[in-house]
Motif scaffolding. Sequence first.
Motif, PDB file in Angstrom:
ATOM      1  N   SER A   1       0.833  -1.203   0.000  1.00 15.27           N
ATOM      2  CA  SER A   1       0.000   0.000   0.000  1.00 15.27           C
ATOM      3  C   SER A   1       0.868   1.253   0.000  1.00 15.27           C
ATOM      4  O   SER A   1       0.587   2.217  -0.723  1.00 15.27           O
ATOM      5  CB  SER A   1      -0.923  -0.001   1.230  1.00 15.27           C
ATOM      6  N   VAL A   2       1.925   1.236   0.799  1.00  9.42           N
ATOM      7  CA  VAL A   2       2.858   2.364   0.832  1.00  9.42           C
ATOM      8  C   VAL A   2       3.498   2.570  -0.538  1.00  9.42           C
ATOM      9  O   VAL A   2       3.641   3.698  -1.027  1.00  9.42           O
ATOM     10  CB  VAL A   2       3.936   2.145   1.910  1.00  9.42           C
ATOM     11  N   ALA A   3       3.876   1.460  -1.185  1.00 10.13           N
ATOM     12  CA  ALA A   3       4.546   1.551  -2.487  1.00 10.13           C
ATOM     13  C   ALA A   3       3.655   2.181  -3.547  1.00 10.13           C
ATOM     14  O   ALA A   3       4.139   2.829  -4.489  1.00 10.13           O
ATOM     15  CB  ALA A   3       4.992   0.166  -2.938  1.00 10.13           C
ATOM     16  N   LEU A   4       2.336   2.021  -3.405  1.00 15.36           N
ATOM     17  CA  LEU A   4       1.405   2.577  -4.389  1.00 15.36           C
ATOM     18  C   LEU A   4       0.922   3.972  -4.011  1.00 15.36           C
ATOM     19  O   LEU A   4       0.232   4.625  -4.793  1.00 15.36           O
ATOM     20  CB  LEU A   4       0.197   1.642  -4.550  1.00 15.36           C
ATOM     21  N   GLY A   5       1.267   4.397  -2.815  1.00 16.94           N
ATOM     22  CA  GLY A   5       0.839   5.715  -2.362  1.00 16.94           C
ATOM     23  C   GLY A   5       1.824   6.803  -2.746  1.00 16.94           C
ATOM     24  O   GLY A   5       2.828   6.571  -3.416  1.00 16.94           O
ATOM     25  N   ARG A   6       1.506   8.008  -2.327  1.00 12.65           N
ATOM     26  CA  ARG A   6       2.368   9.163  -2.563  1.00 12.65           C
ATOM     27  C   ARG A   6       2.018  10.217  -1.515  1.00 12.65           C
ATOM     28  O   ARG A   6       0.931  10.166  -0.915  1.00 12.65           O
ATOM     29  CB  ARG A   6       2.140   9.727  -3.965  1.00 12.65           C
ATOM     30  N   PRO A   7       2.891  11.173  -1.285  1.00 10.55           N
ATOM     31  CA  PRO A   7       2.545  12.264  -0.365  1.00 10.55           C
ATOM     32  C   PRO A   7       1.266  12.965  -0.821  1.00 10.55           C
ATOM     33  O   PRO A   7       1.075  13.235  -2.007  1.00 10.55           O
ATOM     34  CB  PRO A   7       3.762  13.195  -0.462  1.00 10.55           C
ATOM     35  N   GLY A   8       0.375  13.191   0.135  1.00 15.45           N
ATOM     36  CA  GLY A   8      -0.874  13.875  -0.164  1.00 15.45           C
ATOM     37  C   GLY A   8      -1.967  13.002  -0.740  1.00 15.45           C
ATOM     38  O   GLY A   8      -3.048  13.501  -1.081  1.00 15.45           O
ATOM     39  N   ALA A   9      -1.732  11.696  -0.858  1.00 21.07           N
ATOM     40  CA  ALA A   9      -2.733  10.798  -1.434  1.00 21.07           C
ATOM     41  C   ALA A   9      -3.963  10.700  -0.536  1.00 21.07           C
ATOM     42  O   ALA A   9      -3.906  10.930   0.674  1.00 21.07           O
ATOM     43  CB  ALA A   9      -2.133   9.407  -1.642  1.00 21.07           C
ATOM     44  N   VAL A  10      -5.083  10.337  -1.152  1.00 17.59           N
ATOM     45  CA  VAL A  10      -6.302  10.025  -0.407  1.00 17.59           C
ATOM     46  C   VAL A  10      -6.318   8.521  -0.172  1.00 17.59           C
ATOM     47  O   VAL A  10      -6.266   7.732  -1.120  1.00 17.59           O
ATOM     48  CB  VAL A  10      -7.559  10.461  -1.169  1.00 17.59           C
ATOM     49  N   VAL A  11      -6.355   8.123   1.094  1.00 18.71           N
ATOM     50  CA  VAL A  11      -6.242   6.709   1.472  1.00 18.71           C
ATOM     51  C   VAL A  11      -7.497   6.298   2.242  1.00 18.71           C
ATOM     52  O   VAL A  11      -7.954   7.027   3.129  1.00 18.71           O
ATOM     53  CB  VAL A  11      -4.997   6.472   2.349  1.00 18.71           C
ATOM     54  N   LEU A  12      -8.022   5.130   1.910  1.00 20.81           N
ATOM     55  CA  LEU A  12      -9.174   4.563   2.606  1.00 20.81           C
ATOM     56  C   LEU A  12      -8.823   3.168   3.103  1.00 20.81           C
ATOM     57  O   LEU A  12      -8.438   2.307   2.310  1.00 20.81           O
ATOM     58  CB  LEU A  12     -10.388   4.498   1.665  1.00 20.81           C
ATOM     59  N   ASP A  13      -8.942   2.968   4.407  1.00 24.88           N
ATOM     60  CA  ASP A  13      -8.665   1.680   5.052  1.00 24.88           C
ATOM     61  C   ASP A  13      -9.999   1.074   5.473  1.00 24.88           C
ATOM     62  O   ASP A  13     -10.572   1.462   6.496  1.00 24.88           O
ATOM     63  CB  ASP A  13      -7.740   1.908   6.257  1.00 24.88           C
ATOM     64  N   LEU A  14     -10.519   0.131   4.672  1.00 26.43           N
ATOM     65  CA  LEU A  14     -11.785  -0.538   4.975  1.00 26.43           C
ATOM     66  C   LEU A  14     -11.543  -1.767   5.842  1.00 26.43           C
ATOM     67  O   LEU A  14     -10.497  -2.412   5.733  1.00 26.43           O
ATOM     68  CB  LEU A  14     -12.491  -0.965   3.691  1.00 26.43           C
ATOM     69  N   CYS A  15     -12.546  -2.122   6.665  1.00 27.24           N
ATOM     70  CA  CYS A  15     -12.377  -3.233   7.610  1.00 27.24           C
ATOM     71  C   CYS A  15     -11.101  -2.967   8.410  1.00 27.24           C
ATOM     72  O   CYS A  15     -10.250  -3.849   8.566  1.00 27.24           O
ATOM     73  CB  CYS A  15     -12.304  -4.567   6.900  1.00 27.24           C
TER      74      CYS A  15
END
Length: 277
Positions: free
Chosen positions: A103-117
């Motif tokens: 998940s970190v590898a696909l993210g970037r600074p300022g990204a919108v992240v949703l953690d379900l369950c």
Amino acid sequence: MSISTCTPVAPVSAPAPLLPALSPSVVVTRLRAAGCVFAEDEAELLLSTARTPAELAAMVDRRVDGLPLEHVLGWAEFCGLRISVDTGVFVPRRRTEFLARHSVALGRPGAVVLDLCCGAGAVGVVLASVLPGIELHAADVESAAVRCARRNVGAVGGAVYEGDLYAPLPAGLLGRVDVLVANAPYVPTEDIGLLPSEARDHEPLVALDGGADGLDVQRRVTAEAARWLAPGGSLLIETSERQADRTVAAMVRGGLTTRVEEDEDMGATVVVGTSPR
């Protein structure tokens, strides 16, 4: 002649005797006798966490009685972070660190992240600790998990919602999520009885039971994911090696391009689905 009077004074009771501290060797012996495989490591954690001899004794008793170590300590180590974990809340697994890393590898600074369950919110907290300025949202259907996640996720500036999957989320998130991570339950109902007693007896069934084939919740996550993902956004789901093909099929039906990531040493499998740009 005057007679002086005085107020009777209650007798002073003797102080309670101090409880002698358990020695490290005694703690290890008790844990080993209770079947704790890593008794020395657990003893070290208990000894370093307890603030008083009485607290140490109580913690050892709870562990010997079968309470998960993380519930005894009040926290779980995850990707080098301490995640607060209350009694009765699903404990983040070491194999889920594989999900967090991807998940970190696909993210970037300022990204919108949703953690379900989200459970205690461990994966989302890891992303917030590594990627500066992310907009973090998390959700879970289980009330105790939500209370716990609000401490963990709130501490890194995120928001936590209580409800069934996407239902409690603000409509403003539609089409904006860059990284959607879901550690949905994937244990088939008939296999729940095969789980270790620490999970079976001390974690909520809703966090473990994935239905007849284990993928009921995953299918519901994948069916709606494309609506919430930004163009080029990714959905990551932890699954098992034997279930990966069906997780892939569910993502394909949801309109996502998929790939499977595996780590044999950790026994971890993650399916990644990407929305069209």
